[in-house]
Design a protein around this motif. Structure first.
Motif, PDB file in Angstrom:
ATOM      1  N   GLU A 290       0.836  -1.216   0.000  1.00 35.28           N
ATOM      2  CA  GLU A 290       0.000   0.000   0.000  1.00 35.28           C
ATOM      3  C   GLU A 290       0.865   1.259   0.000  1.00 35.28           C
ATOM      4  OE1 GLU A 290      -3.352  -0.086   0.057  1.00 35.28           O
ATOM      5  OE2 GLU A 290      -3.747  -2.179   0.583  1.00 35.28           O
ATOM      6  N   GLY A 291       2.190   1.078   0.014  1.00 33.80           N
ATOM      7  CA  GLY A 291       3.097   2.220   0.021  1.00 33.80           C
ATOM      8  C   GLY A 291       3.668   2.545   1.393  1.00 33.80           C
ATOM      9  N   MET A 292       3.290   1.758   2.411  1.00 33.96           N
ATOM     10  CA  MET A 292       3.812   2.029   3.752  1.00 33.96           C
ATOM     11  C   MET A 292       5.319   1.712   3.795  1.00 33.96           C
ATOM     12  SD  MET A 292       4.753   0.515   6.849  1.00 33.96           S
ATOM     13  CE  MET A 292       4.020  -1.123   6.901  1.00 33.96           C
ATOM     14  N   ILE A 293       6.082   2.642   4.368  1.00 36.70           N
ATOM     15  CA  ILE A 293       7.515   2.433   4.562  1.00 36.70           C
ATOM     16  C   ILE A 293       7.731   2.285   6.069  1.00 36.70           C
ATOM     17  CG2 ILE A 293       9.823   3.426   4.289  1.00 36.70           C
ATOM     18  CD1 ILE A 293       8.680   5.109   1.960  1.00 36.70           C
ATOM     19  N   PRO A 294       8.244   1.135   6.523  1.00 34.67           N
ATOM     20  CA  PRO A 294       8.438   0.956   7.965  1.00 34.67           C
ATOM     21  C   PRO A 294       9.308   2.078   8.540  1.00 34.67           C
ATOM     22  CG  PRO A 294       8.766  -1.116   6.814  1.00 34.67           C
ATOM     23  CD  PRO A 294       8.653  -0.049   5.759  1.00 34.67           C
ATOM     24  N   ALA A 295       8.995   2.468   9.773  1.00 32.57           N
ATOM     25  CA  ALA A 295       9.652   3.631  10.388  1.00 32.57           C
ATOM     26  C   ALA A 295      11.173   3.504  10.394  1.00 32.57           C
ATOM     27  CB  ALA A 295       9.122   3.822  11.806  1.00 32.57           C
TER      28      ALA A 295
END
Ligand SMILES: [Zn+2]
Length: 201
Positions: free
Chosen positions: A60-65
């Motif tokens: 979904e485009g989430m980049i882990p912190a």
């Protein structure tokens, strides 16, 4: 009257036991029926609900912190979903910035509309107010991240470098209250438009 009373027989022990068992059985059956009804209702609602909990994934485009991307990443959807002009501008600018020891760490790029909707909901929960949340998080229909036209950069050094030099590649800070958010908003070497106050713009 006395004779009438004397004819009244007290219930036998067997009858008392029978009534007790019957009442007990009824209670147990009622409980079983209630449990069945509840579990049927909950499995129905789980199956029918359009609001199953959404948790953003990298797809979904989430980049882990802890795993910001470089602008050269060509695998992650947050980078591959970007508009080509923005991506090329970022890569060219990075080549110049690395001479100064600056690395652009991309913390957000392209996002799905579902992810954007989730972020807005999360901000509303955080701020307790949709009006305040909307100052920081655009609606799914209004976000330049969803169309692939924006990146967020994590480190302060890189943010300040792009604010100072980005327009040479057309990279501009487009929201006054988001020092980390950049878009390709002018031609290379052009003037950046005045930033909008916030994400409601
Ligand atoms: Zn942003």
């Amino acid at each position: 009257m006395a004779s009438s009373a004397s004819r009244t027989r007290s219930p036998s022990r067997g009858r008392i036991a029978f009534v007790a068992v019957a009442v007990g059985l009824a209670v147990v059956l009622t409980a079983v029926a209630a449990v069945l009804a509840m579990s049927t209702a909950s499995s129905l609602s789980a199956g029918l609900s359009a609001h199953a909990p959404f948790s953003p994934t990298e797809a979904e485009g989430m980049i882990p912190a802890e795993a910001a991307l470089t602008v050269d990443d060509d695998q992650h959807p947050a980078m591959t979903g970007l508009d080509g002009e923005l991506r090329d501008a970022l890569r060219s600018a990075q080549r110049a910035a690395e001479v100064d020891g600056i690395v652009f760490d991309v913390t957000s790029g392209w996002r799905s509309a579902d992810y954007q909707r989730w972020l807005l909901g999360d901000a509303i929960r955080t701020y307790g107010s949709e009006a305040i949340a909307r100052q920081y998080v655009a609606s799914p229909g209004g976000s330049s991240h969803v169309t692939g036209h924006a990146v967020d950069i994590g480190s302060l050094d890189a943010q300040l470098w792009i604010i100072d030099h980005g327009r040479e590649w057309g990279l501009c800070q487009t929201y006054a209250n988001e020092r980390w958010h950049f878009e390709k908003a002018t031609d290379a070497g052009g003037e950046c438009p005045a930033p909008m106050a916030d994400a409601r713009g």
